[in-house]
Motif scaffolding. Structure first.
Motif, PDB file in Angstrom:
ATOM      1  N   ASN A  21       0.820  -1.197   0.000  1.00 16.95           N
ATOM      2  CA  ASN A  21       0.000   0.000   0.000  1.00 16.95           C
ATOM      3  C   ASN A  21       0.863   1.260   0.000  1.00 16.95           C
ATOM      4  O   ASN A  21       1.663   1.471   0.895  1.00 16.95           O
ATOM      5  N   GLY A  22       0.708   2.051  -1.039  1.00 16.21           N
ATOM      6  CA  GLY A  22       1.438   3.310  -1.139  1.00 16.21           C
ATOM      7  C   GLY A  22       2.859   3.196  -1.664  1.00 16.21           C
ATOM      8  O   GLY A  22       3.555   4.204  -1.741  1.00 16.21           O
ATOM      9  N   LYS A  23       3.302   2.008  -2.023  1.00 11.77           N
ATOM     10  CA  LYS A  23       4.661   1.861  -2.563  1.00 11.77           C
ATOM     11  C   LYS A  23       4.679   2.361  -4.002  1.00 11.77           C
ATOM     12  O   LYS A  23       3.881   1.920  -4.825  1.00 11.77           O
ATOM     13  N   PRO A  24       5.555   3.292  -4.301  1.00 11.72           N
ATOM     14  CA  PRO A  24       5.609   3.807  -5.681  1.00 11.72           C
ATOM     15  C   PRO A  24       6.053   2.720  -6.658  1.00 11.72           C
ATOM     16  O   PRO A  24       6.917   1.908  -6.353  1.00 11.72           O
ATOM     17  N   GLY A  25       5.403   2.705  -7.803  1.00 13.88           N
ATOM     18  CA  GLY A  25       5.772   1.766  -8.853  1.00 13.88           C
ATOM     19  C   GLY A  25       5.038   0.438  -8.799  1.00 13.88           C
ATOM     20  O   GLY A  25       5.141  -0.363  -9.716  1.00 13.88           O
ATOM     21  N   GLU A  27       1.507  -1.451  -8.797  1.00 16.02           N
ATOM     22  CA  GLU A  27       0.067  -1.374  -9.037  1.00 16.02           C
ATOM     23  C   GLU A  27      -0.498  -2.755  -8.758  1.00 16.02           C
ATOM     24  O   GLU A  27      -0.334  -3.663  -9.577  1.00 16.02           O
ATOM     25  N   THR A 110      10.262  -5.410   2.274  1.00 14.16           N
ATOM     26  CA  THR A 110      10.933  -4.208   1.772  1.00 14.16           C
ATOM     27  C   THR A 110      12.138  -4.586   0.919  1.00 14.16           C
ATOM     28  O   THR A 110      12.352  -4.016  -0.155  1.00 14.16           O
ATOM     29  N   GLU A 114      12.666  -3.762  -3.104  1.00 11.91           N
ATOM     30  CA  GLU A 114      13.833  -3.037  -3.619  1.00 11.91           C
ATOM     31  C   GLU A 114      14.513  -3.826  -4.733  1.00 11.91           C
ATOM     32  O   GLU A 114      14.881  -3.277  -5.768  1.00 11.91           O
ATOM     33  N   MET A 117      12.308  -3.753  -7.907  1.00  8.82           N
ATOM     34  CA  MET A 117      12.368  -2.465  -8.605  1.00  8.82           C
ATOM     35  C   MET A 117      13.676  -2.333  -9.386  1.00  8.82           C
ATOM     36  O   MET A 117      13.682  -1.844 -10.522  1.00  8.82           O
ATOM     37  N   LYS A 121      14.013  -2.081 -13.545  1.00  9.31           N
ATOM     38  CA  LYS A 121      14.727  -1.015 -14.254  1.00  9.31           C
ATOM     39  C   LYS A 121      15.747  -1.586 -15.235  1.00  9.31           C
ATOM     40  O   LYS A 121      15.929  -1.059 -16.320  1.00  9.31           O
TER      41      LYS A 121
END
Length: 133
Positions: A21-25, A27, A110, A114, A117, A121
């Motif tokens: 919830n609320g983590k950028p990137g 959906e 977490t 990381e 993500m 990229k």
């Protein structure tokens, strides 16, 4: 990243969902207790990132991972399980990107996010602009 969670344990889904919830990137496109429903969703919606339990009724997470890889060769797959003996199957058969043991802590989630993500990229193709003259 369009993300799905597939686990037959409600507490595991809720913990992951709350952590995302609320983590950028991220959906969160769907949470599924039934792997066949998750596969049906993936056949009609893009999936970039999947968190899959290994042992589930009907279809196990290893087979679901194989089928997701066929649909989306670059999907990032992270397995969550209480059974470390499935590590080798997940890596060898599905080319899993990561594995997280249950019960997991917030720090574990977490760390996985990381890593996911960073991997995402790296997988994105770089645009190249070429001019003439």
């Amino acid at each position: 990243m369009k993300t799905i969670i597939v686990d037959d344990e409600i507490w595991a889904i809720e913990q992951l969902k709350n952590s995302f919830n609320g983590k950028p990137g991220i959906e969160l496109e769907g949470c599924f207790r039934d792997p066949l429903q998750a596969l049906s969703h993936a056949e009609n919606h893009t999936v970039d990132f999947a968190l899959l339990d290994v042992k589930m009724n009907g279809m196990d997470g290893i087979e679901l991972g194989r089928r997701l890889r066929r649909l989306y060769p670059t999907v990032i797959i992270v397995y969550v399980s209480s059974y470390p003996e499935y590590f080798s199957d997940a890596y060898r058969d599905v080319r899993a990107d990561y594995y997280m043991l249950k019960p997991y802590r917030e720090e574990d989630i977490t760390d996985v996010l990381e890593r996911v993500m960073l991997l995402s990229k790296r997988q994105k193709k770089r645009a190249q602009i070429r001019t003439f003259g």
